[in-house]
Enzyme design. Structure first.
Site: not given
Ligand code: URA
Length: 437
Positions: A89, A194, A175, A168, A190
């Site tokens: 990621h 996932k 947010r 989320d 967050s």
């Protein structure tokens, strides 16, 4: 980790706890996330709580529990693969197309890569937007299709399935409009909710630092990397993070189809050096976490074998790997004003220009132009002559060129001397390796 608990709390009581700087208990966290997802805790109450979290923080154990509660709010992907799974990621950068060569490379080396990706927002691009520039390519897959592709090809990059971490999705939207995105525990939970719901065994982060990144300072980037890795360790996931420089765009292209073309060059054994180096470095880190130790990803990439996996990965999702990519209707060339050396090419300025040309979106629901973007013909450290082309601006609509040029103002400098910009790994954070995968 999270067992749903039924004792009702009052949302106000929980807001008071965090507002006054105290720790939330596991039970309070489980209840408030569950009740918010079900609509029992009102948006304004959750807004107050996340603002209190932003101002007061959460420690590692609270953040891990907050993450578990968000994972438990929805379904978890059941990956059924006979090789170790590992994902990567990136926290987002300008010209960051690394997933495109990396996923097929790691699959070719022997691990399986299940990557649920996102779309771009603002000046950073999203992997799904890039892949959608390939005619016919489809981002939405069912769990069965994900498993089939993982077993047959070894890599899948697709959109998250609908039921994954709904808490989320709701919280992120809240947010976004309440000035509470920039809380490290909330960002880390967050992202990790996932990834944990996705079910990967191991995960490597590329935390970008610099003008083109979400995190502008090394200190904040390190704090985010530590929070991410700590959550991974608390959930028994092999996790590590590299902090890499994002003050200059990665590679020579920014924008969806332009980046896909550059990724294909890399998969065919060519491409810009920084993109090749980062791809190989992240592949090494991923393979190590996955326990695959007998393959050199650098050799595999140079051999072109990962390109074959790419073609299968694209075809499996309806894309034609040989079908050509869209080209923009208009191109504007920015020339060098003087002889010299490129001393500065600011990632944020170039990312903003590409966004204004149509490559990015301002709101989640906006479309992107697949052919829009910027090609950097010269990068820092390269000598140029007056009148030589430095940048190509690609767009479908001519009226975007002026605002894109304004974005570049001050972001591009030619001086008598200038250093070249090599790929820089600024730091690394490695998690404790859990005993069992
Ligand atoms: N990406 C996410 O998925 N969540 C955040 O909070 C920030 C970036």
């Amino acid at each position: 980790m999270n067992s749903k608990q039924t004792r009702p709390f009052s949302a106000v009581e929980i807001i008071h706890v965090k507002r006054d700087g105290h720790r939330l208990t596991d039970e309070q966290i489980d209840w408030v996330i569950d009740a918010y997802t079900r609509g029992e805790v009102a948006e304004e109450q959750m807004a107050a709580l996340v603002m209190a979290v932003l101002l007061r923080g959460m420690d590692a154990a609270e953040t891990a529990r907050w993450t578990s509660a968000m994972v438990s709010s929805g379904e978890q992907l059941r990956l059924a693969v006979d090789r170790p799974t590992v994902d990567k990621h990136s926290t987002g950068g300008v010209g960051d197309k690394i997933t495109l060569p990396l996923a097929p490379l790691v699959a070719t080396c022997g691990a399986a890569v299940p990557q649920l990706s996102g779309r771009g927002l603002g000046h950073t691009g999203g992997t799904l937007d890039k892949l959608e520039s390939i005619p016919g390519w489809r981002a939405n897959l069912s769990t069965d299709e994900i498993n089939r592709q993982l077993n047959e090809v070894g890599a899948v990059v697709c959109a998250p399935t609908e039921g994954l971490a709904p808490a989320d999705r709701k919280l992120y939207a809240l947010r976004d409009v309440t000035g509470t995105v920039e809380s490290i525990p909330l960002i880390a939970s967050s992202i990790m909710s996932k990834k944990i719901a996705e079910g990967t065994n191991a995960l490597v982060f590329d935390v970008k630092v610099g003008s083109g990144a979400f995190m502008k300072s090394h200190e904040n980037a390190r704090a985010l990397a530590t929070a991410l890795v700590d959550i991974g360790s608390a959930h028994g996931m092999h996790t590590s993070a590299l902090l890499t420089d994002m003050s200059v765009p990665l590679g020579r292209t920014i924008g969806n189809a332009l980046e896909v073309a550059e990724a294909i060059e890399v998969l065919r054994g060519g491409g810009p050096r920084d993109v090749v180096e980062l791809t190989v470095m992240l592949a090494r880190e991923m393979l190590q976490l996955a326990g695959v130790s007998d393959v050199d990803p650098g050799e595999v990439l140079a051999s072109g074998r990962a390109y074959e996996t790419w073609c299968r990965m694209i075809s499996a999702q309806g894309g034609n790997p040989n079908g050509g990519l869209p080209a923009a209707r208009h191109m504007h060339v920015v020339d060098a004003k003087r002889d010299g050396v490129v001393a500065r090419l600011d990632a944020y300025a170039v990312g903003l220009a590409a966004w204004r040309l149509g490559a990015g979106r301002a709101r989640r629901e906006d479309p992107v132009q697949h052919a829009a973007g910027v090609r950097c013909l010269a990068k820092p450290g390269e000598r140029v002559a007056a009148g030589q082309p430095l940048l190509e601006l690609h767009t479908e609509s001519k009226d975007t060129i002026k605002p894109a040029m304004a974005a570049l103002n001050g972001g591009l400098e030619i001086r008598d001397t200038g250093a070249s910009h090599n790929l820089t790994v600024l730091d690394a954070v490695r998690g404790e390796v859990p005993a069992v995968l």
